[in-house]
Design an enzyme around this catalytic site. Structure first.
Site, short mmCIF file in Angstrom:
data_model
loop_
_atom_site.label_atom_id
_atom_site.label_comp_id
_atom_site.label_asym_id
_atom_site.label_seq_id
_atom_site.Cartn_x
_atom_site.Cartn_y
_atom_site.Cartn_z
N ASP A 136 0.87 -1.19 0.00
CA ASP A 136 0.00 0.00 0.00
C ASP A 136 0.90 1.24 0.00
OD1 ASP A 136 -3.21 0.55 1.13
OD2 ASP A 136 -1.77 2.21 1.04
N HIS A 188 -15.97 2.63 3.63
CA HIS A 188 -14.58 3.08 3.55
C HIS A 188 -13.84 2.59 2.32
CE1 HIS A 188 -10.65 4.48 4.98
NE2 HIS A 188 -11.30 5.14 5.93
N GLN A 189 -14.56 2.11 1.31
CA GLN A 189 -13.86 1.72 0.08
C GLN A 189 -13.57 2.97 -0.74
OE1 GLN A 189 -15.97 -0.95 -2.59
NE2 GLN A 189 -14.11 -1.44 -3.75
N ASN A 239 -12.90 -3.77 2.26
CA ASN A 239 -13.98 -2.79 2.27
C ASN A 239 -14.81 -2.86 0.99
OD1 ASN A 239 -12.97 -1.75 4.73
ND2 ASN A 239 -11.54 -0.41 3.65
N HIS A 274 -10.13 -5.48 -3.21
CA HIS A 274 -8.79 -5.63 -2.63
C HIS A 274 -8.89 -6.04 -1.17
CE1 HIS A 274 -10.04 -1.41 -2.28
NE2 HIS A 274 -9.38 -1.37 -1.13
N PHE A 275 -7.93 -6.85 -0.77
CA PHE A 275 -7.78 -7.23 0.64
C PHE A 275 -6.56 -6.49 1.18
CE2 PHE A 275 -10.62 -10.87 1.29
CZ PHE A 275 -11.03 -11.10 0.00
N HIS A 276 -6.72 -5.90 2.37
CA HIS A 276 -5.58 -5.32 3.07
C HIS A 276 -5.05 -6.36 4.06
CE1 HIS A 276 -6.78 -0.94 2.34
NE2 HIS A 276 -7.95 -1.52 2.19
#
Ligand code: 5GP
Length: 137
Positions: free
Chosen positions: A30, A92-93, A86, A99-101
């Site tokens: 990120d 909060h997207q 999200n 996507h995965f954090h």
């Protein structure tokens, strides 16, 4: 689907710090990490939200997420981590490509902060919503 920043990364038009790539998945750092090692894992399939993903793409993500999480922990020495995903601006997207954090959580408390406001609904309410969700599968 409009070209998102993640599509541009997938197309090689925007650079990233790549960690992993296979036929269906890309993982990279990120650019504005919440904590050291904050990693993004995306499908190559251009879906906005989790529920729009094909089974094959979802399976490909599921296959590699644990391995990536182990690598993040091994590389950072983080004691814990959160996996966050999200969906929708209200949730909060900000980038509308699934996507995965993977966000390391450290002893100094850096990492994801979570506000977890619990409720205590009666069992009938839980049973009702469980039945309704199950009927939509
Ligand atoms: P969301 O809030 O949509 O779940 O998270 C989107 C994430 O994408 C944010 O953590 C943000 O820092 C990250 N991000 C946005 N633009 C870029 C970019 O150009 N490169 C990278 N590597 N990450 C980005």
């Amino acid at each position: 689907m409009a070209d998102t920043i993640f599509q541009k990364i997938l197309d090689g038009k925007v650079p990233c710090h790549k960690i992993y790539e296979d036929e269906n998945v890309l993982a990279f750092m990120d650019v504005n990490p919440i904590s050291l090692g904050h990693t993004l894992v995306i499908p190559k399939e251009p879906a906005k939200m989790l529920g729009e993903l094909s089974d094959d793409s979802a399976a490909a993500l599921g296959r590699v997420l644990p391995r990536l999480a182990r690598a993040v922990v091994a590389a950072t020495g983080a004691s814990s981590y959160n996996v966050l995903q999200n969906n929708g601006a209200h949730a909060h997207q900000a980038v509308f490509h699934v996507h995965f954090h993977i966000i390391p959580k450290y002893e100094d408390n850096s990492g994801l902060g979570i506000e977890w406001n619990i409720s205590e609904p009666p069992p009938e309410e839980l049973a009702g919503i469980a039945k309704k969700i199950a009927s939509k599968l």
